[in-house]
Each structure stands twice: as structure tokens, then as C-alpha cells.
Design an enzyme around this catalytic site. Structure first.
Site, PDB file in Angstrom:
ATOM      1  N   MET A  13      -5.811  -2.312  -2.987  1.00 47.29           N
ATOM      2  CA  MET A  13      -4.915  -1.829  -1.923  1.00 47.29           C
ATOM      3  C   MET A  13      -5.762  -1.323  -0.762  1.00 47.29           C
ATOM      4  O   MET A  13      -6.599  -0.448  -0.944  1.00 47.29           O
ATOM      5  CB  MET A  13      -4.018  -0.714  -2.473  1.00 47.29           C
ATOM      6  CG  MET A  13      -3.067  -0.127  -1.439  1.00 47.29           C
ATOM      7  SD  MET A  13      -1.829   0.990  -2.164  1.00 47.29           S
ATOM      8  CE  MET A  13      -2.872   2.251  -2.898  1.00 47.29           C
ATOM      9  N   HIS A  14      -5.518  -1.895   0.414  1.00 44.90           N
ATOM     10  CA  HIS A  14      -6.287  -1.445   1.574  1.00 44.90           C
ATOM     11  C   HIS A  14      -5.578  -1.675   2.901  1.00 44.90           C
ATOM     12  O   HIS A  14      -6.051  -1.213   3.936  1.00 44.90           O
ATOM     13  CB  HIS A  14      -7.627  -2.187   1.614  1.00 44.90           C
ATOM     14  CG  HIS A  14      -7.484  -3.643   1.953  1.00 44.90           C
ATOM     15  ND1 HIS A  14      -7.091  -4.588   1.040  1.00 44.90           N
ATOM     16  CD2 HIS A  14      -7.670  -4.310   3.120  1.00 44.90           C
ATOM     17  CE1 HIS A  14      -7.052  -5.771   1.616  1.00 44.90           C
ATOM     18  NE2 HIS A  14      -7.386  -5.635   2.878  1.00 44.90           N
ATOM     19  N   ARG A  15      -4.440  -2.381   2.912  1.00 41.60           N
ATOM     20  CA  ARG A  15      -3.832  -2.769   4.181  1.00 41.60           C
ATOM     21  C   ARG A  15      -3.302  -1.547   4.938  1.00 41.60           C
ATOM     22  O   ARG A  15      -2.743  -0.627   4.338  1.00 41.60           O
ATOM     23  CB  ARG A  15      -2.701  -3.768   3.965  1.00 41.60           C
ATOM     24  CG  ARG A  15      -3.219  -5.071   3.385  1.00 41.60           C
ATOM     25  CD  ARG A  15      -2.432  -6.274   3.799  1.00 41.60           C
ATOM     26  NE  ARG A  15      -3.053  -7.472   3.230  1.00 41.60           N
ATOM     27  CZ  ARG A  15      -3.874  -8.269   3.884  1.00 41.60           C
ATOM     28  NH1 ARG A  15      -4.175  -8.012   5.137  1.00 41.60           N
ATOM     29  NH2 ARG A  15      -4.403  -9.325   3.300  1.00 41.60           N
ATOM     30  N   ARG A  67     -11.730   2.027   2.944  1.00 46.86           N
ATOM     31  CA  ARG A  67     -10.646   2.465   3.838  1.00 46.86           C
ATOM     32  C   ARG A  67      -9.610   3.288   3.080  1.00 46.86           C
ATOM     33  O   ARG A  67      -9.136   4.317   3.553  1.00 46.86           O
ATOM     34  CB  ARG A  67      -9.981   1.219   4.446  1.00 46.86           C
ATOM     35  CG  ARG A  67      -8.795   1.536   5.327  1.00 46.86           C
ATOM     36  CD  ARG A  67      -7.990   0.280   5.652  1.00 46.86           C
ATOM     37  NE  ARG A  67      -6.965   0.616   6.635  1.00 46.86           N
ATOM     38  CZ  ARG A  67      -7.160   0.574   7.943  1.00 46.86           C
ATOM     39  NH1 ARG A  67      -8.311   0.211   8.430  1.00 46.86           N
ATOM     40  NH2 ARG A  67      -6.191   0.916   8.775  1.00 46.86           N
TER      41      ARG A  67
END
Length: 367
Positions: free
Chosen positions: A205-207, A240
Site C-alpha cells: 500500500m502506497h498510493r 511513503r
């Protein structure tokens, strides 16, 4: 025929590795150079991916590093122009949808060099995603468009691209997966961590849409925490995501250390390590693109935490389920899978490990 192959980020390595291997079978017809723009570069992780995939060390590294989208794109264009003027290639091959893909395409075309795009025609219809902008710009300019499925062909045709430019070859990332699947299985990485096959989940998960808004991010983490009470979730955390979790005060959702429980974070993993984890997982939760494809071929249920996908084939024939970032939908679909209601799915047409060979055959005929 002189070709420059472009990579810029780790997903590009997986796509370029089989193409380079296929080109190496024709040393008398094809001279090729590998250019790494350095868009994403971590000494440890990049070396790990190159070693895992058996890729040659890049002939040229532009070392552009991080920056805003505009800074990064501009730096790549300035440095890649020098390479093109010096090397004078007949063709530049770009893969995927990162800034390097678009920047090198524009640079080459302005110098009158032909460009081929591998993984062309993918569309999410979401212009808030930088990748979508990169895809659209790249495909408009490219001379040869190599596609993964019928949706991509249809998208390009609808955009007015000539049929003569479109070549349906399959998915090169699956070439890499099928080649390394047995090696990944032998690594038994998950078992070394103390995980039992089919009794854990993996997560990426990074968006920005998931991690840049505190309420959205926390809602997803609440859902993941609930799921992790049934099966531990292994999360090779993206820098991120870690940064935003710290900023929002949400790091307490993550566990680390020797005991695997809850949402258990690790450092980013090498290709073979992560493939081993995914092929033995009960389910995969993700907001990435490539994992939707890999899980489809592996037959592992995938819960995609995005409102749209540029890879609808994975939902049409594969094991991918779209849930957006809605907490209740994430929980509903995850618990369905945990209770045995997982979609079976099958591999799409031409996702058979021979896509790179088809690409090279096309290029040999064209040139």
C-alpha cells in the site's frame, strides 16, 4: 539493429529482464544497451532485483534521483538526450508507466528515433494518477505498441491508433514470474519467517489516495487490523506509507520484531522473497498494479484497494476483486476469502511465459 532498453524503477526490471534475455539469442542482429535512469534507486534493493532476475548491470546509469514529477522528468530528458546523441540507436524500448517511460519516449521522438512501448494501452481513466498521464503521452508518441490483453488493444483502437502499430504479445512480467516461480518456491522465504502456507496475507500500500488522507488511511488500517486478528498480514512497508503513518500518528497499527502478528512490517523485499510470500499467501491486499497480474497467474485471491484498475482483465478472468478504500468492502471481501469463497480465476490469453520472444520476433521482422 541498435536498441536502447530503458528501466527506471523496480517494476521495470521485471518487465525488461525477459526482453533482454530474448534479445541475447540474436547477437548478430541485435546490439542493445541497458539504461537505468536512476528514477528509483536504492543500492541494496536495486542490486537485489538485478541479481534475482539475472539482469546485466546497466551500461549507463543516469542517476537522476528523486524530485517532483517535473524535476525528475526534466532531468531524465536532459541526460537521456546526451545518450541518444552519442549512441544513435535505431530504437528505444520503454516499459510500464513511470516518469522514465514518458520522459525517454519524448526525448527519443524529438530526435527522430523510433520508440516501442511494452505494456501499452492500459487505462484506468483516472487522471489523478500520474501513471495514467504517462501512459497516455507515451502511447500517442510510440511507433510500436506491445499489448498485454484485448482491453489494451480496444483502448488504443478507440484512441485512433493504427492497427499496424499494435501487437498483442501477452505480459512480459508473467514471463519473469513463470521463469522464477520454482526458484522462489525453493527459497522457502515465508517458512524461514515462521509463516505457514495459506495461513497469512501479504499487503502492499502506497498510493496517495490511500495514505495521504488521514481519515481514509486510518479507515483502511482499521479494516486491516480486523483482518489481521484472523490471519497475520505481512507488510513490506513502502517509505511513503511509513512516512505518512508517522505523520498522522498511525504507526501503532504496525507490529515489528520477531513475533509475527497483526500487521507485521518488514523492510522492502527482493523479487524472489516477495514472490515466495505471495505464492503461498491465503490472500493478497494491494493498491499496486503488477500484483493484480501476478496473483491472477498464481491463482491467489487479490483484494485491490483502489476505485479503478488499468488491468480489468484480472477481474474478468482472474482472481482480482476491486473494493476501493471503503473499510466495509475491504472487510466483506477479505472475510469471504478467509471463509473459502475465493474466486478461482485463470490465466489470460498469451500470459504463458513467451511474450518477450514474441516482441523480439516482431522487432526482427520490422527491422
Amino acid at each position: 539493429m541498435k536498441i536502447i532498453n530503458i528501466v527506471g524503477a523496480r517494476p521495470n526490471f521485471m518487465k525488461m529482464a525477459p526482453i533482454i534475455e530474448a534479445m541475447n539469442k540474436y547477437p548478430e542482429q541485435i546490439e542493445h544497451l541497458l539504461v537505468h535512469t536512476g528514477q528509483h534507486y536504492d543500492e541494496k534493493m536495486s542490486k537485489s532485483f538485478f541479481d534475482d532476475l539475472g539482469m546485466p548491470k546497466p551500461d549507463i546509469n543516469l542517476e537522476v534521483g528523486s524530485g517532483s514529477h517535473a524535476e525528475q522528468t526534466a532531468k531524465i530528458m536532459v541526460e537521456f538526450e546526451k545518450v541518444c546523441l552519442q549512441e544513435k540507436p535505431d530504437l528505444v524500448i520503454v516499459v510500464g508507466d513511470v516518469n522514465s517511460t514518458m520522459a525517454c519516449t519524448i526525448t527519443a521522438k524529438k530526435l527522430g528515433i523510433k520508440v516501442a512501448h511494452v505494456e501499452a494501452g492500459l487505462r484506468s481513466r483516472d487522471m489523478s494518477m500520474p501513471e495514467e498521464i504517462n501512459r497516455l503521452c507515451t502511447d500517442v508518441l510510440c511507433d510500436y505498441l506491445f499489448t498485454t490483453d484485448h482491453f489494451a488493444d480496444e483502448n488504443l483502437a478507440a484512441e485512433g491508433v493504427s492497427k499496424e502499430k499494435i501487437f498483442f504479445v501477452g505480459n512480459v512480467m508473467i514471463d519473469t514470474l513463470l521463469k522464477h516461480k520454482q526458484m522462489a518456491a525453493k527459497s522457502a522465504f515465508g517458512e524461514k519467517l515462521g509463516l505457514q502456507p495459506g495461513r497469512y496475507a501479504t499487503l502492499t500500500m502506497h498510493r496517495p489516495g490511500n495514505v495521504d488522507n488521514k481519515d481514509v488511511f486510518e479507515g483502511i488500517l482499521e479494516a486491516l487490523h480486523e483482518i489481521s486478528q484472523e490471519v497475520p498480514i505481512v507488510f513490506p512497508i513502502h517509505p511513503r506509507t511509513r512516512k505518512m503513518a508517522d505523520q498522522f500518528g498511525l504507526s501503532h497499527y504496525f507490529k515489528s520484531g520477531d513475533e509475527i502478528k497483526g500487521i507485521w512490517i518488514t523492510e522492502p523485499l527482493g523479487y524472489l522473497e516477495f514472490l515466495n510470500l505471495n505464492m503461498n499467501a491465503k490472500l493478497v491486499l494491494t493498491d499496486s498494479g503488477g500484483l493484480q497480474e501476478e496473483t491472477t497467474v498464481l491463482g491467489v485471491p487479490c483484494v485491490t484497494m483502489r476505485p479503478n484498475t488499468e488491468r480489468p482483465i484480472t477481474c474478468e478472468v482472474g482472481s482480482n476483486i476491486m473494493v476501493g478504500n471503503d473499510k466495509n468492502k475491504i472487510l466483506q471481501e477479505a472475510f469471504k476469502i478467509l471463509s473459502g469463497e475465493a474466486p478461482k480465476g485463470r490465466s489470460p490469453e498469451k500470459w504463458d511465459g513467451k511474450s518477450a520472444e514474441r516482441i523480439v520476433d516482431v522487432l526482427l521482422n520490422l527491422f
